[in-house]
Motif scaffolding. Structure first.
Motif, PDB file in Angstrom:
ATOM      1  N   GLU A  37      -9.638   2.278  -2.355  1.00  0.00           N
ATOM      2  CA  GLU A  37     -10.451   3.258  -1.625  1.00  0.00           C
ATOM      3  C   GLU A  37      -9.809   4.748  -1.527  1.00  0.00           C
ATOM      4  O   GLU A  37     -10.600   5.972  -1.970  1.00  0.00           O
ATOM      5  N   PRO A  54       1.103  -1.216   0.212  1.00  0.00           N
ATOM      6  CA  PRO A  54       0.100  -0.315   0.049  1.00  0.00           C
ATOM      7  C   PRO A  54       1.045   1.076   0.010  1.00  0.00           C
ATOM      8  O   PRO A  54       0.200   2.442  -0.688  1.00  0.00           O
ATOM      9  N   GLU A 103      -3.946  -5.872  -0.092  1.00  0.00           N
ATOM     10  CA  GLU A 103      -4.133  -5.087   0.331  1.00  0.00           C
ATOM     11  C   GLU A 103      -3.481  -2.837  -0.388  1.00  0.00           C
ATOM     12  O   GLU A 103      -4.633  -1.736  -0.085  1.00  0.00           O
ATOM     13  N   LEU A 133     -16.796  -2.554  -4.630  1.00  0.00           N
ATOM     14  CA  LEU A 133     -16.665  -0.975  -4.422  1.00  0.00           C
ATOM     15  C   LEU A 133     -16.243  -1.213  -5.654  1.00  0.00           C
ATOM     16  O   LEU A 133     -16.118   0.221  -6.177  1.00  0.00           O
ATOM     17  N   LEU A 190     -15.857  -8.528  -1.784  1.00  0.00           N
ATOM     18  CA  LEU A 190     -15.334  -7.501  -0.947  1.00  0.00           C
ATOM     19  C   LEU A 190     -15.446  -6.022  -2.313  1.00  0.00           C
ATOM     20  O   LEU A 190     -15.653  -5.374  -2.519  1.00  0.00           O
ATOM     21  N   ARG A 204     -11.790   6.222  -4.896  1.00  0.00           N
ATOM     22  CA  ARG A 204     -12.892   6.569  -5.120  1.00  0.00           C
ATOM     23  C   ARG A 204     -13.406   7.692  -4.389  1.00  0.00           C
ATOM     24  O   ARG A 204     -13.559   8.465  -4.918  1.00  0.00           O
ATOM     25  N   PHE A 206      -6.551  -2.960  -2.089  1.00  0.00           N
ATOM     26  CA  PHE A 206      -8.035  -2.404  -1.648  1.00  0.00           C
ATOM     27  C   PHE A 206      -7.774  -1.233  -1.171  1.00  0.00           C
ATOM     28  O   PHE A 206      -8.234   0.253  -1.157  1.00  0.00           O
ATOM     29  N   TYR A 207      -6.476  -0.695  -1.103  1.00  0.00           N
ATOM     30  CA  TYR A 207      -5.742   1.104  -0.678  1.00  0.00           C
ATOM     31  C   TYR A 207      -5.819   1.509  -1.984  1.00  0.00           C
ATOM     32  O   TYR A 207      -6.635   2.520  -1.751  1.00  0.00           O
TER      33      TYR A 207
END
Lengths: 325, 325, 325, 325
Positions: free
Chosen positions: C162, C127, C155, C198, C194, C165, C158-159
């Motif tokens: 985020e 990340p 990770e 998103l 998950l 977004r 996903f980071y």
């Protein structure tokens, strides 16, 4: 004297391997899962031997790796208090913990241990942390077999043996087999054999030699195979049936003393302490084995393995009393 | 009532995560390295909450993985004795140990913990060990944030959340941050955020929300960001400065009770137990927070975190006494 | 236009995930064990998509981690040569290698891959190596599902989602399932679910959605479950049976083009390139799917997956020719 | 004859260690990152030696572990084709891969290798896969030093040496140092020293002996230290400056032949093949070293290391031609 030693060195004995924590059930004679209160002691075979030999009067030290926390500090502080030199002990800075052993004493003959030894600091001792100067200071280096169970501690032990040999420091190999950290039956076979052939003195139970040989063996065969290499003394222990030492010229047997047994832990460490005291103080092999057996008989009647180590006076008075009975 | 719950289920609350051993210093007010005697208790936040909520009168159970040894059996036996359903607890057969926490209580404000959590059984709980039937039996599933710190326990927690949602089982996420097992600051950021958005209720200290957000945050922002997703209640704790709960419509604040503090451990678990008792019993959010704060104030004055959990009578009488002062 | 995009950004598309090496059998139609000569190409789904979309005219870049050796330099050099921005690519300094895929082309319908993906650099993207500025520069971030198969790459993905977004960068999730690096069937179920929720656009084969759902599913159910969360377009591919895109309001189906098949590799990457070109250039969903299908049909007739990516002219002329037949 | 061998055994030589894949640049004289085409060969020092010695006329076999895929099958098939006995080769069923070596030949003096050796099958050879019967069938067991770089292959090699000694099978230790898989400088020091002292013949470059000794050493010292243990021949190679063999009674030196060098890989393996052919066929040590040097000189002028191994006729004719020049 059975073992020629370099004279005039500041230390008699340095032990290499684990220095851990024993958490002994305060209320024994019940299963561990019901035990609520535990008392903390220093433990681990090579730590116990350094303490036991010190109690008998030898100048001892230790090469070990301990955690950077309250447990590691407790170990080092205790060793210092009883007079064991700790300048060869390094502190782990990678978050590894000091090993734990919870002891369960259901009855004198049903003792077991629950070990916490995942990723413990002692198995992270590395060859770069072995100091030539320190090994040159001692007459004897004792290596615990458990130190061979994982890298880099395994390489540290072999490297220390090599350095010791270079400087005339005698090597004692205590098989000290604990199944927990070995990955296959072949690992102890391979590394015990390699180390035993490098050592001057080898000490173990019959069961431990069987692990080394990969099957049920016989004392004379075990001894003669090792005496063909570096070892000059091979000691094989048979619990209550006594112990036997082989040299190139002689076989010496010793009875076990009758003892009031509380638990079996620590007997082997006391035995090694007594034996080494004998060998270093120039006793005959007969007397060294007797001192070893007496020290073992005393420890099995006491609650801990480290604090319970007897003084020379205690050992001698125990031997006298036993003789009189 | 703030949280709509499925009625008529055999269990009110199932907690998911670690069930461990606390080894509490018997003689406190001294550093851990001098402590010689320890008393063993069941510990671990989700275990404590299952016990605490049971003590308050809820029907509780636990989803956990314990070691196949005396420590694991001790945990399961204790939970059974106090009436927590253990049919969701699985035994590890790969040699993983039950986690240990040695507590050091130097003074009421200087408490620390020495954790043994390498390769512990609870982090090996796997999604295949989560049973749909069990989750369907409970009104609420509480997930401990520590369960997210490693695979496969991490996937087990997310899988359990998905199954819970499918069956109308409400999800409570207790951040329960313990630095020890996380590998980077990003891991808790990523997984706490993903889980918090899935939950119906989120509970944590301000510091724990800061870990989740990757920096110093503000309560209203934290709450409004989460309330945009699934959560309907966001509880943020500020220690002695009290706590605050946010819903879409309201902000409720609660004072901390004055307490005679022995140690700080267990306060959060008692808080969660009290809060959940309130929510499940249909109390107002004000009263639920008050019950939570009272339960926490009682536990900080006692020696353990699990056995110390108060009954409803104790909580109510403590609240009455506090009010009168 | 189906997907609202932030205008006026220097990049249209950034892909995140593996950039690897394909070693394609020079002499095909024989088993891999007899193949003696291999030709090296850049490979890996997100690399291929960045290349393919660039070939179609988009401004593309890549977030990836490559080895500090000749293989890593080859990958970066090739991407630069074809005009893909490489400023988001980091070099691994811990000795991890670039992944390899040996392709075996026994016949057009019997293709398999032998992967070298142990400890590969791309799965060590962390990340902290995701730069907010870079994600803010692009209209779309495409995340490859394989990036979710291991920490810390998991990770990092996903980071990145985020951060994307937060800045209005649209997220495309390409399931890109490769069994090799996942540890259990639950891991892709948990993390695909998950991530898919998103994303703004989800693309995968029916088989890949089945992996995500943990069993044989139906297109309409899959689509409606995802459209209840963030996604506005869900694309499901059925190989030679065509593909289908679901939005909240519409269902659009596309035929697969007849193609002279040499091998099946690379078809999905060409499909994604064509689809994204369509979406970004403001085409209707019908035309976007047709462009996707045409690009896929061209690539299956060529030797590599990356160098084979067609230009817009090639795609359009292929579509015209197909129509005339 | 320098080395007394058990007569009348079905195999002359069994090599233990890695059997891998070389991917040699088809177009040399350019950096690897520009190389597009690779040709696949069997590789790995002990595989090459088994092949080379077979080509010279010895009956050879191999103890190795290969992957359960096209690469593993390619290796075994090739060995069979050239007449190497493969009944001691086991197949890995845990998903480990066959190692790869991409060779870069920038110029005759600038050659390098890019290794893929993470979690490779050969390092998972375990002691339980070593068969006593197989070792009893061969006059010589050659152990490659790379097999000592990781457990369990490390223990397999020591276990094989022990079994070999028990049955009068002579042990040749080829240091074969490849930095890649070792974790510290102490590991090769410790294990090379232990193995070299167990062997009857030790072969290595001066640089490799320096790795073993942990610093810059001298040939006579290296030799005399080893000759004090089991070894009867110690061979030290100095590249273009020739090589030297020490026995208890003699020192024999050999010139390197002038050769047209294409690349340096494979020279050492050809050298060992020639030397062992000489020792096994009862040649003088002078002639054995000359055969070794000639075989090496031939291989450096050819594209591969395995297929390039010369026949006895080729070696003898090369020696004659060189003499005439």
């Amino acid at each position: 004297m059975m073992l020629s030693l370099e004279g005039d060195r500041p230390l008699d004995l340095v032990t290499l391997g684990r220095a851990c924590i024993d958490l002994n059930a305060y209320d024994y004679n019940q299963p561990l899962e019901r035990t609520k209160t535990f008392v903390k002691y220093v433990g681990g075979s090579p730590a116990n031997i350094a303490i036991g030999a010190r109690r008998l009067g030898l100048r001892t030290g230790m090469i070990a790796k301990v955690s950077d926390d309250a447990m590691g500090r407790f170990v080092v502080n205790f060793l210092k208090e009883v007079g064991v030199d700790t300048s060869g002990i390094v502190v782990d800075h990678d978050g590894h913990k000091t090993g734990l052993a919870f002891t369960e004493i259901k009855s004198p003959t049903e003792c077991s241990i629950l070990l916490y030894r995942d990723e413990v600091a002692d198995l992270y001792l590395s060859p770069g942390e072995i100091h030539e100067d320190y090994l040159r200071k001692s007459k004897i280096l004792l290596i615990s077999g458990t130190a061979l169970s994982r890298s880099p501690s395994r390489e540290a032990a072999f490297y220390a043996a090599e350095v010791a040999r270079k400087h005339g420091t005698r090597i004692v190999f205590e098989l000290d087999y604990r199944a927990y950290t070995w990955k296959s039956k072949y690992e102890p076979m391979v590394y015990y054999t390699l180390m035993a052939r490098l050592a001057d003195v080898v000490i173990g139970t019959r069961d431990e030699y069987d692990v080394m040989e990969g099957g049920r063996g016989q004392d004379e065969v075990t001894a003669s195979q090792l005496l063909a290499y570096a070892p000059s003394i091979v000691v094989i222990k048979h619990g209550v049936d006594g112990s036997v030492a082989y040299t190139k010229d002689a076989v010496v047997r010793a009875q076990a003393f009758h003892a009031k047994v509380l638990k079996t832990f620590g007997a082997g460490d006391a035995y090694a302490s007594g034996l080494l005291y004998g060998l270093i103080s120039g006793a005959t092999l007969e007397r060294a084995l007797a001192l070893a057996s007496a020290a073992a008989a005393i420890v099995v009647g006491r609650h801990s393995s480290s604090e319970a180590m007897p003084s020379l006076e205690e050992v001698e008075s125990f031997m006298n009393e036993s003789r009189e009975r």
